[in-house]
Scaffold this active site. Structure first.
Site, PDB file in Angstrom:
ATOM      1  N   ASP A  63      66.079  44.535  59.214  1.00  0.00           N
ATOM      2  CA  ASP A  63      65.749  43.515  58.215  1.00  0.00           C
ATOM      3  C   ASP A  63      65.038  44.160  57.021  1.00  0.00           C
ATOM      4  O   ASP A  63      64.749  43.492  56.021  1.00  0.00           O
ATOM      5  CB  ASP A  63      64.974  42.335  58.811  1.00  0.00           C
ATOM      6  CG  ASP A  63      63.650  42.736  59.434  1.00  0.00           C
ATOM      7  OD1 ASP A  63      63.317  43.935  59.435  1.00  0.00           O
ATOM      8  OD2 ASP A  63      62.935  41.836  59.918  1.00  0.00           O
ATOM      9  N   SER A  64      64.817  45.500  57.097  1.00  0.00           N
ATOM     10  CA  SER A  64      64.363  46.263  55.926  1.00  0.00           C
ATOM     11  C   SER A  64      65.344  46.082  54.777  1.00  0.00           C
ATOM     12  O   SER A  64      65.001  46.332  53.623  1.00  0.00           O
ATOM     13  CB  SER A  64      64.246  47.749  56.281  1.00  0.00           C
ATOM     14  OG  SER A  64      65.438  48.215  56.886  1.00  0.00           O
ATOM     15  N   ASP A 115      68.904  43.536  63.633  1.00  0.00           N
ATOM     16  CA  ASP A 115      67.530  43.044  63.650  1.00  0.00           C
ATOM     17  C   ASP A 115      67.568  41.531  63.444  1.00  0.00           C
ATOM     18  O   ASP A 115      68.132  41.069  62.446  1.00  0.00           O
ATOM     19  CB  ASP A 115      66.838  43.669  62.427  1.00  0.00           C
ATOM     20  CG  ASP A 115      65.429  44.083  62.684  1.00  0.00           C
ATOM     21  OD1 ASP A 115      64.918  43.816  63.769  1.00  0.00           O
ATOM     22  OD2 ASP A 115      64.844  44.700  61.768  1.00  0.00           O
ATOM     23  N   LYS A 127      67.667  43.325  67.933  1.00  0.00           N
ATOM     24  CA  LYS A 127      66.272  43.774  68.019  1.00  0.00           C
ATOM     25  C   LYS A 127      65.367  42.592  67.688  1.00  0.00           C
ATOM     26  O   LYS A 127      65.617  41.875  66.731  1.00  0.00           O
ATOM     27  CB  LYS A 127      65.990  44.923  67.048  1.00  0.00           C
ATOM     28  CG  LYS A 127      64.522  45.341  67.025  1.00  0.00           C
ATOM     29  CD  LYS A 127      64.310  46.695  66.382  1.00  0.00           C
ATOM     30  CE  LYS A 127      64.219  46.683  64.888  1.00  0.00           C
ATOM     31  NZ  LYS A 127      63.126  45.847  64.356  1.00  0.00           N
ATOM     32  N   GLU A 171      61.041  41.365  67.538  1.00  0.00           N
ATOM     33  CA  GLU A 171      59.652  41.844  67.506  1.00  0.00           C
ATOM     34  C   GLU A 171      58.767  40.997  68.415  1.00  0.00           C
ATOM     35  O   GLU A 171      58.999  39.792  68.573  1.00  0.00           O
ATOM     36  CB  GLU A 171      59.101  41.746  66.066  1.00  0.00           C
ATOM     37  CG  GLU A 171      59.844  42.625  65.076  1.00  0.00           C
ATOM     38  CD  GLU A 171      59.247  42.574  63.666  1.00  0.00           C
ATOM     39  OE1 GLU A 171      58.198  41.910  63.461  1.00  0.00           O
ATOM     40  OE2 GLU A 171      59.840  43.198  62.777  1.00  0.00           O
ATOM     41  N   GLU A 230      56.250  51.240  66.137  1.00  0.00           N
ATOM     42  CA  GLU A 230      56.087  51.493  64.698  1.00  0.00           C
ATOM     43  C   GLU A 230      54.625  51.736  64.343  1.00  0.00           C
ATOM     44  O   GLU A 230      53.735  50.975  64.740  1.00  0.00           O
ATOM     45  CB  GLU A 230      56.648  50.304  63.898  1.00  0.00           C
ATOM     46  CG  GLU A 230      56.518  50.515  62.386  1.00  0.00           C
ATOM     47  CD  GLU A 230      57.447  49.661  61.544  1.00  0.00           C
ATOM     48  OE1 GLU A 230      58.337  48.983  62.091  1.00  0.00           O
ATOM     49  OE2 GLU A 230      57.272  49.675  60.306  1.00  0.00           O
TER      50      GLU A 230
END
Ligand code: KIV
Length: 265
Positions: free
Chosen positions: A45-46, A84, A113, A115, A183
């Site tokens: 999602d960067s 993501d 992915k 979080e 991270e």
């Protein structure tokens, strides 16, 4: 080269072999990264920041991730493709989360992915893996929690804090994740966490002792110039390359040097 799967990744961890992860957001970049032998390609999602110009990862949703996942998946033969899940696409309730994650598999991803480590996330990971959706976890600094974490801060700095991340990681491992991104965690904490898990860890600024390394491809190519994280390594200067090609084209058009006799019908 055979397709990289969750089994390949676990075998590499068990054999103490490192694997590589790079982000990609479009067809041709994904194709070249795949041909270079990178093991996992992440539609991170960067992309909200490096490809779409937003300030944080919060600004994109499922619809954008669907489009970028389709483009990347078309370019990839060998690597595992991981999408993501964007901010708030998996938090409202388990049913919507499963449908949103399943949509990424439909678009060509091999895994998703997510979080976090709450009871809800643990339950979601169980339900996704039971439904045939492999999950990569993400702990330490989690960009979707930027506002609650209070900024881009290193996580797991003390013994207690690294024990806490290890506990979170064990919960994710038990729920069924096939790997965990760590991270912005100090190298020694990441080493301790990695040594106490069976699933592989993927370092994003968490040092050399993780099972794998991930970087944002625009940082690696020297394309995104707004900000370079301390842990990223720039292997090229795509920004200068794009600038000089565009400038030469502009000059050639204006001087009449383009097109030449060979470039016309
Ligand atoms: O969004 C992203 O690109 C990521 C990786 C750098 C881990 O989450």
């Amino acid at each position: 080269m055979s397709k990289v799967t969750v089994k390949t990744i676990q075998k590499m961890k068990d054999a103490d072999e490192k694997f590589s992860v790079l982000t990609a957001y479009d067809y041709s970049t994904a194709k070249y990264i795949d041909e270079a032998g990178v093991d996992i390609i992440l539609i991170g999602d960067s992309l909200a920041m490096v490809a779409l110009g937003y300030n944080t990862t919060h600004s994109i949703g499922v619809e954008e991730m669907r489009i970028f996942t389709k483009a990347v998946a078309k370019g990839v033969e060998h690597a595992m493709v991981v999408t993501d899940m964007p901010f708030m696409s998996y938090h409202a309730n388990i049913s919507d989360a499963i449908l949103n994650c399943g949509e990424m598999i439909r678009c060509g991803a091999n895994a998703v992915k997510i979080e976090g480590y709450s009871d809800y996330i643990v339950e979601l990971i169980k339900r996704l893996t039971e439904s045939g959706v492999p999950v990569m976890g993400h702990l330490g600094f989690t960009p979707q929690f930027l506002n609650t974490l209070g900024g881009y801060k290193i996580q797991g700095k003390t013994k207690d804090a690294s024990d806490e991340i290890l506990n979170q990681a064990k919960r994710l491992e038990k729920a069924g994740v096939f790997s965990i991104v760590l991270e912005m965690v100090p190298q020694d904490s990441a080493k301790y966490i990695t040594e106490n898990l069976s699933v592989p860890t993927i370092s994003c600024g968490a040092g050399r002792y993780c099972s794998a390394q991930v970087l944002v491809s625009d940082d690696v190519f020297g394309k995104y110039s707004e900000f370079k994280p301390k842990f990223a390594r720039k292997y090229g200067d795509m920004k200068s390359l794009i600038f000089s090609c565009a400038k030469k084209f502009n000059d050639d058009v204006k001087s009449g040097n383009f097109p030449s006799d060979d470039e016309v019908f």
